[in-house]
Write a protein that holds these residues in place. Structure first.
Motif: not given
Length: 821
Positions: A207, A725, A747
């Motif tokens: 992330y 993400s 994601r």
């Protein structure tokens, strides 16, 4: 006692004795904290009466107050000596701000005091005589308190409450606010790692802006891409020193890390030979004088069993000695038959701090891994038999990587006076890998059998690295300087030993696999390949502050030597095979402007270098490749709030890349070039009470602009144009007053060239959208968790070559329980 590495700030409590250090200022998320006068007092009174949902586990008092202050949006300033060694019973449920602080302070001998600027802690006073009216509840009569800034307990190498870090040392090697850093940096905190239950370095970066994490289902660490360039082994650091971190060598255990930081763009000015895309610096958990006591268990898909523990605290009452012990044991199968993902990890550390000026920390680790390389077992163009089962292990019983990695080192910090301080980091590493690699020789004509070969070898790495730098804090007129003068040195030797010969294995039926261990055949001429190397670098940096401007400038010169030789183990004959000596000078300059409202635009230019292996047409060793980058961006990090946003654009070029000489196999010329231009957006914030968000979007236009390899004009392998993400975490109460949280992550990785595409532009990875989720529930000192990766079990074929593909990871589940005591 005050950590000598901590930034020196004006004293904030005039009522305290001047000799007492103000080492801890527990305050989080209150944008109006600096207000004074009647307006501030009225605002605080209203806030004190407001209800707050508290989720504070039992534990060290300082950590408990810090967490509740963040949840309540309150400001609390305290002397570190007041809370050292004290614990809190914790707090769950809905309370007012003052009631929450008072309940956390039960049994501590402290009480809450309120001023116009914020809350403070004072010692409890004896009960007043009956004729004297008692002070108002939650208040104490105090001298005037002056709060001169948003004072955080966070340190560059210390823990972070929540997902938002405000300080880092990775980009400057000094304890610097991120908002003053003229380069893009992301900090993945221990809380984020724990919430997502990341088990590899690659998983921790999923992330993070600018990072393309690896989508292959490998148990061991694989190199992610940063700004379109592979990290390579030289670009992964542990506590500021280079880590032998490749899939075949050392790996990072996320549970043992306090934070993992990503510095994007060229970083040679501080770290020497690194890839131009950036570096990863993993910061180990360190001793603390506050008690840390956690033990946990987890169970998951493929019989994945994990036991872990994290304990630490002061030794004795003086606080001079403190310790930390982090450990993990994992036993697990994987998607593949006859495969393992086992690990033993132990990281003890000890800190001796005889005074506020001196701090010495011993850091050690021991790690055993039993893993394997996973070959793609899916067919790009399946025939009448369809696809083989994803569990088919092409390596059978022979493809094993068994690693033992031991490190020991220290960090020394000493402040001589108000101007000068010295820091030295040293680490010795000893790594052994026993590997038996199995290679896929291709699909047979019948469409169901594959040829295989086995290649057994043993790898050893021994190395020492030391980084020493002096920091000077001084002023020249109105300009405040933080100057750094340093030298780092490393020496290592990597060796590969072949005592057994490569051998062709029996063909494997992909649709009815029968495996048996491959007997080893002694090598007719056993040998050992040795590659000793050493590196020496000198660097100089100055951070100049004038009014609202911060200028960072640095310069470095490196000299690196690497050679290789082959030793015949039968007769001892040594044959030199290569000798590479490189030197280069790199630099960086960047400027930041700080606005009062938390906005900070910046502009920077930086260069890097990395060695290239091989020979040119004249038989000479290749020169290093070089990177250069122009970056512009803006941060928004308002004072006193757990909120951080960064937007950056960059133009990054890697020059002097080796490329083939037509018609001359194994001979290169350095005319290759790769360009990467992009936009990165990243948000890490506690956007409301109980709601934390991490979000990023990366738009990357990367091109191979010069090459003789047949790929000129293509994007580099595995580099997507779009990458995005978002992870959101909501905290609430369940089953009455039990604190709980729920998190959801999405994601997206866009289309890219296959990671096995060597000049064939038709081999493409499809886009992938994956959903992750997590749940947690606190019951007293227990926390119960449930994590799902790839919730909807989205799987696609990726990284195809002409025949075989990998299948992206499937859905995995994990449940866990941890106890804090």
């Amino acid at each position: 006692m005050q950590d000598p590495q901590a930034p020196r700030r004006p004293r904030t409590l005039k009522a305290l004795k001047p000799a007492r250090p103000l080492a801890l200022a527990v305050h989080l998320a209150c944008a109006a904290m600096l207000a004074t006068g009647a307006a501030a007092a009225q605002a605080q009174t209203a806030s004190a009466a407001a209800s707050v949902r508290a989720d504070v586990p039992a534990g060290p008092l300082g950590e408990a107050l810090n967490r509740f202050a963040l949840q309540a949006g309150a400001a609390l300033v305290v002397d570190a000596a007041q809370v050292r060694g004290k614990t809190s019973p914790g707090l769950q449920g809905t309370v007012t701000v003052e009631e929450g602080f008072q309940r956390l302070l039960q049994g501590s001998g402290l009480q809450l005091g309120r001023t116009a600027a914020g809350y403070v802690l004072v010692a409890q006073t004896p009960a007043a005589p009956a004729q004297t009216p008692p002070p108002a509840t939650g208040q104490a009569t105090l001298p005037t308190v002056t709060v001169t800034g948003a004072a955080f307990s966070e340190r560059a190498k210390g823990p972070v409450a929540g997902y938002v870090a405000r300080r880092s040392a990775t980009a400057t090697k000094t304890d610097t606010p991120l908002i003053e850093t003229p380069q893009s940096v992301s900090v993945i905190t221990a809380e984020e790692i724990g919430d997502r239950k990341a088990t590899t370095l690659d998983e921790t970066l999923r992330y993070t802006a600018g990072v393309t994490s690896n989508s292959k289902p490998w148990a061991s660490d694989q190199m992610s891409l940063v700004r379109g360039f592979a990290l390579e082994s030289a670009s992964v650091f542990l506590d500021g020193l280079q880590n032998p971190s490749t899939a075949a060598m050392g790996s990072i255990e996320p549970y043992g890390m306090e934070r993992i930081e990503v510095l994007r763009g060229p970083a040679s000015v501080l770290y020497g030979q690194v890839a131009p895309g950036g570096v990863i610096n993993a910061v180990s958990k360190r001793p603390t004088t506050e008690p840390v006591r956690e033990i946990g268990i987890e169970y998951g898909t493929y019989d994945r069993k994990t036991l872990k523990a994290d304990v630490g605290g002061a030794i004795g009452e003086s606080g001079t000695l403190s310790y930390r012990l982090v450990g993990l044991v994992r036993r697990a199968d994987t998607r593949l038959d006859h495969d393992r993902d086992d690990r033993v990890y132990l990281a003890p550390s000890l800190t001796w701090q005889p005074s506020a000026a001196t701090k010495f920390t011993l850091l050690a680790s021991y790690q055993e891994d039993d893993q394997s390389y996973a070959w793609g077992n899916q067919l790009r163009n399946p025939g009448a038999l369809g696809q083989p089962d994803p569990s088919v292990n092409i390596g059978g019983l022979d493809n094993r990587w068994k690693r033992t990695n031991t490190t020991v080192g220290y960090e020394l910090e000493h402040r001589f006076n108000d101007t000068w301080q010295l820091r030295q980091n040293l680490r010795y590493g000893d790594l052994d890998r026993e590997g038996t690699d199995v290679f896929n020789l291709g699909l047979r004509a019948d469409g169901r059998h594959i040829g295989r070969a086995v290649s057994p070898r043993v790898a050893e790495w021994r190395g020492v690295a030391v980084d020493t730098h002096a920091q000077a804090d001084f002023s020249t007129g109105a300009v405040v300087h933080t100057a750094l003068l340093g030298v780092d040195y490393s020496r290592s030797k990597l060796s590969f030993t072949r005592r057994n010969a490569n051998a062709v294995m029996p063909d494997l039926d992909l649709f009815n696999p029968v495996v048996a261990p491959q007997p080893l055949t002694p090598h007719a001429a056993p040998f050992e390949d040795e590659s000793p190397s050493k590196q020496l670098g000198f660097y100089l940096q100055d951070q100049l502050k004038w009014k609202r401007w911060v200028l960072t400038a640095g310069l470095r010169h490196d000299k690196a030597d690497q050679s290789s030789r082959r030793i015949n183990l039968l007769n001892g004959v040594v044959t030199p095979t290569a000798d590479l000596s490189t030197s280069d000078t790199t630099g960086r300059v960047g400027v930041v402007h700080l606005f009062d409202n938390g906005w900070a635009p910046y502009l920077s230019y930086a260069t890097s270098f990395a060695p290239e292996t091989g020979l040119d047409v004249a038989g000479r060793s290749l020169e290093p490749s070089r990177g250069k980058q122009l970056e512009a961006g803006v941060r928004y990090q308002p004072a006193g709030e757990a909120f951080s946003f960064i937007a950056s654009v960059f133009d990054l070029t890697r020059e002097n890349v080796k490329t083939s000489v037509p018609g001359m196999a194994g001979v290169f010329q350095q005319t290759g070039e790769i360009e990467a231009r992009g936009l990165e957006l990243e948000l890490r914030a506690r956007v409301a009470k109980g709601l934390s968000v991490i979000g990023q979007y990366t738009n990357l236009d990367a091109r191979i602009t010069r090459s003789n390899n047949g790929d000129q004009g293509l994007t580099p392998m595995a580099v997507p144009r779009h990458n995005a993400s978002v992870w959101g975490k909501v905290e609430f109460t369940a089953f009455g007053e039990q604190p709980a949280f729920a998190a959801l992550g999405v994601r997206y990785v866009g289309k890219a060239r296959s990671g096995q595409d060597f000049g064939n532009a038709d081999l493409r990875n499809p886009s992938l959208t994956l959903v992750d989720a997590a749940l947690g529930l606190d019951v007293g000192a227990w926390r119960y968790t449930f994590n799902v990766d790839n919730l909807f079990d989205t799987q696609k074929l990726i990284d195809c070559d002409a025949t075989f593909c990998y299948r992206s990871p499937e859905r995995t589940l994990r449940v866990g329980a941890s106890y804090r005591f």
